[in-house]
Design an enzyme around this catalytic site. Structure first.
Site, mmCIF file in Angstrom:
data_model
loop_
_atom_site.group_PDB
_atom_site.id
_atom_site.type_symbol
_atom_site.label_atom_id
_atom_site.label_comp_id
_atom_site.label_asym_id
_atom_site.label_seq_id
_atom_site.Cartn_x
_atom_site.Cartn_y
_atom_site.Cartn_z
ATOM 1 C CD GLU A 181 58.364 25.041 68.259
ATOM 2 O OE1 GLU A 181 58.377 24.017 67.738
ATOM 3 O OE2 GLU A 181 58.905 26.256 67.592
HETATM 4 C C1 LIG Z 1 55.944 35.291 67.887
HETATM 5 C C2 LIG Z 1 56.227 33.963 67.083
HETATM 6 C C3 LIG Z 1 57.249 33.347 66.909
HETATM 7 C C4 LIG Z 1 57.260 32.522 65.780
HETATM 8 N N1 LIG Z 1 58.546 31.858 65.776
HETATM 9 C C5 LIG Z 1 58.687 30.672 64.610
HETATM 10 C C6 LIG Z 1 60.106 30.366 64.106
HETATM 11 O O1 LIG Z 1 61.233 30.802 64.835
HETATM 12 N N2 LIG Z 1 60.188 29.548 63.337
HETATM 13 C C7 LIG Z 1 59.088 29.068 62.530
HETATM 14 O O2 LIG Z 1 59.102 28.392 61.681
HETATM 15 N N3 LIG Z 1 57.925 29.426 63.049
HETATM 16 C C8 LIG Z 1 57.560 30.406 63.853
HETATM 17 N N4 LIG Z 1 56.266 30.871 64.141
HETATM 18 C C9 LIG Z 1 55.255 30.505 63.325
HETATM 19 C C10 LIG Z 1 54.219 29.574 64.304
HETATM 20 O O3 LIG Z 1 54.809 28.503 64.284
HETATM 21 C C11 LIG Z 1 52.982 29.446 63.452
HETATM 22 O O4 LIG Z 1 52.402 30.663 63.771
HETATM 23 C C12 LIG Z 1 52.111 28.328 63.948
HETATM 24 O O5 LIG Z 1 52.691 27.167 63.503
HETATM 25 C C13 LIG Z 1 50.826 28.496 63.453
HETATM 26 O O6 LIG Z 1 50.771 28.688 61.829
HETATM 27 P P1 LIG Z 1 49.925 30.067 61.360
HETATM 28 O O7 LIG Z 1 50.243 31.356 62.110
HETATM 29 O O8 LIG Z 1 50.020 30.047 59.921
HETATM 30 O O9 LIG Z 1 48.152 29.707 61.827
HETATM 31 P P2 LIG Z 1 47.420 28.751 60.780
HETATM 32 O O10 LIG Z 1 48.112 27.609 60.542
HETATM 33 O O11 LIG Z 1 46.539 29.689 59.843
HETATM 34 O O12 LIG Z 1 46.038 28.366 62.086
HETATM 35 C C14 LIG Z 1 45.268 29.390 62.515
HETATM 36 C C15 LIG Z 1 44.509 28.595 63.429
HETATM 37 O O13 LIG Z 1 43.693 27.521 62.937
HETATM 38 C C16 LIG Z 1 43.828 26.254 63.262
HETATM 39 N N5 LIG Z 1 44.229 25.257 62.378
HETATM 40 C C17 LIG Z 1 44.943 25.380 61.300
HETATM 41 N N6 LIG Z 1 44.922 24.304 60.712
HETATM 42 C C18 LIG Z 1 44.145 23.362 61.123
HETATM 43 C C19 LIG Z 1 43.590 22.178 60.738
HETATM 44 N N7 LIG Z 1 44.167 21.523 59.782
HETATM 45 N N8 LIG Z 1 42.921 21.638 61.777
HETATM 46 C C20 LIG Z 1 42.389 22.201 62.902
HETATM 47 N N9 LIG Z 1 42.554 23.442 62.884
HETATM 48 C C21 LIG Z 1 43.654 24.062 62.088
HETATM 49 C C22 LIG Z 1 45.136 26.391 64.332
HETATM 50 O O14 LIG Z 1 45.005 25.702 65.299
HETATM 51 C C23 LIG Z 1 44.895 27.730 64.982
HETATM 52 O O15 LIG Z 1 44.392 27.874 65.668
HETATM 53 C C24 LIG Z 1 56.383 31.983 65.369
HETATM 54 C C25 LIG Z 1 55.083 32.851 65.487
HETATM 55 C C26 LIG Z 1 54.908 33.752 66.340
HETATM 56 C C27 LIG Z 1 53.604 34.601 66.290
#
Ligand SMILES: Cc1cc2nc3c(=O)[nH]c(=O)nc-3n(C[C@H](O)[C@H](O)[C@H](O)COP(=O)(O)OP(=O)(O)OC[C@H]3O[C@@H](n4cnc5c(N)ncnc54)[C@H](O)[C@@H]3O)c2cc1C
Length: 587
Positions: free
Chosen positions: A437
């Site tokens: 989220e």
């Molecule tokens: C158990 C679980 C359930 C989930 N359920 C859903 C769901 O139902 N539907 C859905 O759509 N998604 C879902 N997600 C996905 C979740 O919303 C994403 O994991 C989250 O939005 C982060 O994206 P990412 O994992 O690709 O991390 P990334 O975007 O790769 O980020 C990794 C790190 O880098 C930082 N970061 C990234 N971009 C920036 C920036 N521009 N500036 C500064 N810092 C940055 C982030 O804060 C984070 O700490 C789920 C994830 C999990 C693990």
């Protein structure tokens, strides 16, 4: 020994907050809630607490030990989940705060949010499903056509159908604007979506015949970035003329992820192949519409953190009173809770749990006023303040959940590290709340760039409210009031520093965003504790509230000056190394 799955609902504290701190009875006088009276709220929360501890707590360990799994292309949920779901849906618990003419019960959001704490405290993995049904129903009520609304919303609210939120793709995590799933309109005028989504919570399960996937996709010729995204509702099965689920709709789960915690909640990799889709909202407005669902979920993720913190605190308090260690060898050992270091952990757990419970419920109460007040100025101010508090509650609530769960393991010592205690599961379950989220780093950037940068109105409203309550409740706990005044001064200075740089030095602002969010959270915590100290005299909670308020002022609020300094540090030190140097590990 079997895994302990016990849950104690925090009814006394919730009712204290609702009645004496957040003035819930006044919310019940708003036209939208006039059919509900205070005794009914007390009764519903009492019943909700009993349901959570008897129906949901028993399946919490089962989900962790026997995670949901993909078998022959379908997701099979953990033992006991299907039966618990049926009882939960039949009990009418999904739509507590949804409109009565759509099958809900029209309760204030603050009451629903208190109930959500009990659901998530008993079994957070299970709580994900009704959360999405409620959030999807809210989204469709706000943006769906009358036809869509009629078909989907009553079935979501009754629990006949489930819902998911489909945003994430492998190349589009925090960076939602990179979504590549395509939506095209055929010669028959109907929309179809094709693409892959990852991390989809409850992308499938074995207890509803239909799932409404709320999905963001890109239409042909749409501009790049989030402005090119449109929102669709994609049923897992095509919808027959009478609304019954028909043939398959090209929606498949290709994998269920193995993960650290929250194991009863299946996290699915999904494929959409020419799946019939119904547009929701205008083309290109997908992100804006989706925010109705996202914000509903963010508020509940904030409460998930509090819920896990509350469950862990209840366990740790009982254990620390019972387990005996230390003292002179010739005497019987005293309870753990007699040792200063353990007391400090227990008080921190209480302080974070009860403090952020109040922050999150306050945000929900503001949303009730924002939508239900008859005074337009109050509606506008309440919305602005809720928008300010939402990223703070999401980030700080989720961090508090993890911190408190971790402290609970420490209080349990080695026994907490052993799975049978049921306490280490809280740590693993809570970890993801800071990630999904909107990762907490992204919440902090949102707070600084959009909420603080939006003209300063929200910050002004926040500081004014805090200062007004500070003057009102100063005598309830003078040392906390003094510490809060210092923290507010730190917040003002840090805010001025950021506002002065938002335009010309955005990188410095991003560098300090997380510390800034923590600073706002510390002020919010002090604000709530002072109000609780002011409201507690004469209640059964008076002594514990006052003692914990003293602890908050003495031990937690003074971090504000460190946080101010961290905001002011900017990006210079962070940028001292070139990217290649920073990421080269010395071998
Ligand atoms: C158990 C679980 C359930 C989930 N359920 C859903 C769901 O139902 N539907 C859905 O759509 N998604 C879902 N997600 C996905 C979740 O919303 C994403 O994991 C989250 O939005 C982060 O994206 P990412 O994992 O690709 O991390 P990334 O975007 O790769 O980020 C990794 C790190 O880098 C930082 N970061 C990234 N971009 C920036 C920036 N521009 N500036 C500064 N810092 C940055 C982030 O804060 C984070 O700490 C789920 C994830 C999990 C693990």
């Amino acid at each position: 020994m079997d895994r302990v799955s016990r849950y104690t609902p925090p009814i006394a504290d919730q009712l204290f907050l609702l009645a004496r701190v957040l003035d819930c009875p006044a919310l019940l006088r708003l036209p939208a809630h006039a059919h509900v009276d205070w005794p009914t709220v007390v009764q519903i929360l009492g019943e909700g607490g009993r349901m959570a501890s008897h129906l949901l707590a028993p399946i919490n360990a089962a989900g962790d030990l026997r995670p949901a799994a993909l078998i022959d292309g379908r997701v099979m949920t953990s033992p006991g989940y299907a039966a618990a779901y049926r009882a939960f849906a039949d009990g009418g618990w999904i739509g507590l705060d949804l409109p009565r003419d759509r099958g809900g019960q029209g309760l204030p959001r603050v009451v629903q949010n208190a109930f959500a704490e009990m659901v998530n405290g008993a079994c957070v993995a299970f709580g994900m499903l009704p959360l999405m049904q409620r959030a999807a129903a809210r989204l469709l009520l706000a943006h769906g056509t009358p036809e869509i609304l009629e078909v989907f919303v009553p079935r979501l609210v009754s629990g006949e159908w489930a819902a998911t939120i489909c945003i994430s793709e492998s190349q589009a995590g925090s960076d939602v604007g990179r979504i590549a799933t395509r939506a095209t309109r055929g010669d028959d005028g109907r929309w179809r979506v094709t693409g892959g989504k990852i991390f989809i919570t409850f992308g499938d399960q074995d207890f509803t015949p239909q799932i409404a996937h709320l999905l963001l996709a890109r239409t042909p010729d749409a501009p790049p970035g989030t402005r090119g995204l449109s929102l669709f509702v994609v049923p897992s099965r095509r919808i027959g003329p009478d609304g019954t689920p028909g043939e398959a709709n090209g929606v498949t789960v290709t994998r269920v992820e193995h993960k650290m915690g929250l194991k009863g909640s299946p996290t699915c990799v999904m494929s959409f192949d020419n799946s019939l889709a119904y547009p929701v909202g205008a083309p290109g407005a997908g992100m804006r519409c989706m925010f109705t669902m996202v914000n509903t979920m963010r508020l509940e993720v904030a409460m998930q953190g509090v819920a896990v913190a509350g469950a862990a605190t209840a366990r740790a308090l009982a254990y620390a009173a019972e387990r005996r260690q230390g003292g002179p060898a010739a005497e019987p050992p005293p309870p753990l809770a007699s040792h200063p270091d353990v007391r400090s952990m227990l008080l921190e757990m209480r302080a974070l749990t009860e403090g952020f419970r109040a922050v999150v419920l306050q945000t929900a109460a503001l949303l009730d006023l924002a939508h239900g007040s008859e005074d337009e100025g109050e509606r506008r101010r309440s919305l602005a303040l809720a928008e300010w508090l939402l990223p703070v509650g999401k980030a700080a609530g989720s961090e508090a959940g993890f911190r408190v769960a971790n402290l609970a393991v420490q209080v349990f010592g080695g026994h907490g590290y052993i799975s049978d205690s049921g306490v280490e599961q809280y740590v693993r379950d809570a970890r993801v709340m800071a990630i999904y989220e909107g990762a907490n780093g992204i919440q902090a950037i949102d707070l600084v760039t959009r909420k603080l940068g939006g003209g300063g109105e929200r910050l002004g409203l926040f500081v004014d409210r805090v200062m007004a309550d500070l003057h009102c409740h100063q005598s309830a706990c003078p040392s906390l009031a003094d510490a809060l005044e210092v923290a507010v001064a730190d917040l003002r200075v840090a805010s001025d520093w950021l506002v002065a740089r938002l335009e010309k030095q955005p990188r410095d602002c991003e560098a300090g965003a997380r510390a800034y969010l923590e600073l706002v959270a510390v002020v919010a915590l002090g604000w709530m504790w002072l109000r609780m100290a002011g409201a507690a005299p004469g209640t059964s909670l008076a002594d514990t509230k006052l003692a914990t308020a003293l602890f908050v002022g003495e031990q937690l609020l003074p971090v504000s000056s460190l946080l101010r300094q961290r905001v002011h540090a900017g990006a210079r030190t962070l940028d001292a190394l070139a990217l290649e140097e920073l990421c080269r590990y010395p071998e």
